[in-house]
Enzyme design. Structure first.
Site, mmCIF file in Angstrom:
data_model
loop_
_atom_site.group_PDB
_atom_site.id
_atom_site.type_symbol
_atom_site.label_atom_id
_atom_site.label_comp_id
_atom_site.label_asym_id
_atom_site.label_seq_id
_atom_site.Cartn_x
_atom_site.Cartn_y
_atom_site.Cartn_z
ATOM 1 C CE LYS A 1 -3.771 -2.448 2.280
ATOM 2 N NZ LYS A 1 -4.494 -2.805 3.496
ATOM 3 C CD GLN B 1 -3.498 -4.461 6.652
ATOM 4 O OE1 GLN B 1 -3.580 -3.393 6.052
ATOM 5 N NE2 GLN B 1 -3.936 -5.583 6.139
ATOM 6 C CG ASP C 1 -9.405 0.219 5.427
ATOM 7 O OD1 ASP C 1 -9.171 -0.317 4.333
ATOM 8 O OD2 ASP C 1 -8.673 0.082 6.432
HETATM 9 N N1 GUN Z 1 -7.015 -6.693 6.390
HETATM 10 C C1 GUN Z 1 -7.393 -7.405 5.304
HETATM 11 N N2 GUN Z 1 -7.934 -6.592 4.375
HETATM 12 C C2 GUN Z 1 -7.889 -5.344 4.888
HETATM 13 C C3 GUN Z 1 -8.295 -4.077 4.383
HETATM 14 O O1 GUN Z 1 -8.836 -3.931 3.272
HETATM 15 N N3 GUN Z 1 -8.081 -3.025 5.216
HETATM 16 C C4 GUN Z 1 -7.523 -3.156 6.444
HETATM 17 N N4 GUN Z 1 -7.359 -2.062 7.188
HETATM 18 N N5 GUN Z 1 -7.145 -4.320 6.935
HETATM 19 C C5 GUN Z 1 -7.325 -5.399 6.161
#
Ligand code: GUN
Length: 295
Positions: free
Chosen positions: A54, A98, A121
Site C-alpha cells: 500500500k 491494518q 477503508d
Molecule cells: N485486512 C485485510 N484486508 C484489509 C483491508 O482492506 N483493510 C484493512 N485495514 N485491513 C485489512
C-alpha cells in the site's frame, strides 16, 4: 472452453495511471498532496506485505505516505491516541489501521475512532451505513475493486444471479450489498452463502457470477460451478514457501480446473489484490479533495 482471465494487475495499472495524473494536477493547481498513514500493530507477515504494498503504491502515485509499525504489545489506549493524532493532522487525509489487530485491542473501538472523513477503508459505521443506503461515501476497497473489475471487463451484473461465499464485514457483506443496489454495477439478484449454508453446491451451481471470499484455499472445484460462470476469487491463502522465501499463494477457487468451465475468472495473485490497493488510493485522493473543500 477456457476462460478469459480477468487481470487485476492490468486493470489496476490503468486506474493508477488515471490517479497519477489526478494527483499531479492537484499538486499543480491546488498545491495539494493527498496523504495516507498506515498503522500496523505487530509482525504478521501477510499484514506486513499488504501494508508495504500500500505504501509503495502510494509513493509511486505521488501520494504522501507514512508507514507506522507498532509493537504487538502496544496498548489500546496508545493506539487510540495515535489515531486521534492523525485525525487532527492536516497533511493526512486517509487513515488505515491494518486488520486483524492483536486480541487485547478492541477492533470496533479503533475503527469507530477514525474520523469518518478520513476512513479510506470504508469501515466506520457512518460509511457502512451510507453505503447501505446508496449514499456517497468511502466504499470498502476490496468490494469496490471487485465491482470495478466486473465493470471494466464488460460483465453485465443487472439481472444476474450473483452468489457470494463468505459473510465478513470486509468483503462478503459489503460485496453482496453493493451488487444488489439500484445502480450501475449493481441490480443483481444476490444470494449470500456462509458456513451454515445447508446446500452450498445448489447455490454455486446456479451462479452467473460467483464471488468467493471464504478464506479456504482451493475450496471451489469445477464440479460446483456451471458452464460459463464468471468467477471473482477474493481468497489469498498462503499455501507454502518458495526456495527464495516468497509466499506461494492460492485463491479460494481451484483455478486450473475452474478456468476450463468459466467464461471469465480472476487469478490469484494478480486478480482482486491489486484492485484493493488501487481503490485505497482512489479513496485517499477523494478524501484529500473533500477535506480541502474541492468537492
Ligand atoms: N485486512 C485485510 N484486508 C484489509 C483491508 O482492506 N483493510 C484493512 N485495514 N485491513 C485489512
Amino acid at each position: 472452453m477456457s476462460a478469459k482471465i480477468i487481470s487485476g494487475t492490468e486493470t489496476a495499472k490503468a486506474i493508477r495511471e488515471e490517479l497519477k495524473t489526478e494527483v499531479a494536477q492537484l499538486k499543480e493547481k491546488h498545491d495539494l498532496v493527498p496523504g495516507l498513514v498506515t498503522i500496523l500493530v505487530g509482525e504478521d507477515p501477510a499484514s506486513q506485505s499488504y501494508v508495504a504494498a500500500k505504501n509503495k503504491t502510494a509513493h509511486n502515485l505521488g501520494i504522501h505516505s507514512e508507514q507506522i509499525t507498532l509493537d504487538v504489545e502496544t496498548s489500546e489506549e496508545d493506539l487510540l491516541a495515535l489515531v486521534d493524532k492523525y485525525n487532527n493532522d492536516p497533511k493526512i487525509h486517509g487513515i488505515l489501521v491494518q486488520l486483524p489487530l492483536p486480541k487485547h485491542i478492541n477492533e470496533a473501538k479503533v475503527l469507530y475512532t477514525i474520523d469518518p472523513n478520513k476512513d479510506v477503508d470504508g469501515f466506520h459505521p457512518v460509511n457502512v451505513g451510507k453505503m447501505m443506503l446508496g449514499e456517497q461515501c468511502f466504499l470498502p476497497c476490496t468490494p469496490h475493486g471487485c465491482l470495478e473489475l466486473l465493470q471494466r471487463s464488460g460483465i453485465e451484473t443487472s439481472g444476474a444471479e450473483v452468489v457470494v461465499i463468505g459473510r465478513s464485514n470486509i468483503v462478503g457483506k459489503p460485496v453482496a450489498n453493493l451488487m444488489m443496489q439500484k445502480r450501475k454495477g449493481g441490480n443483481a439478484t444476490v444470494t449470500l452463502c456462509h458456513t451454515r449454508t445447508k446446500d452450498m453446491d445448489f447455490h454455486t451451481k446456479r451462479a452467473d457470477i460467483l464471488v468467493v471470499a471464504a478464506g479456504v484455499a482451493n475450496m471451489i472445484k469445477a464440479d460446483q460451478v456451471k458452464e460459463g460462470v464468471v468467477v471473482i476469487d477474493v481468497g489469498v491463502n498462503r499455501i507454502g514457501m518458495s526456495k527464495t522465501g516468497k509466499a506461494i499463494l492460492a485463491g479460494d477457487v481451484e483455478f486450473e480446473s475452474v478456468k476450463e468451465k468459466a467464461s471469465a475468472i480472476t487469478p490469484v495473485p494478480g486478480g482482486v489484490g491489486p484492485m484493493t490497493i488501487t481503490m485505497l488510493m482512489k479513496n485517499t485522493v477523494q478524501a484529500a479533495r473533500q477535506l480541502s473543500g474541492l468537492e
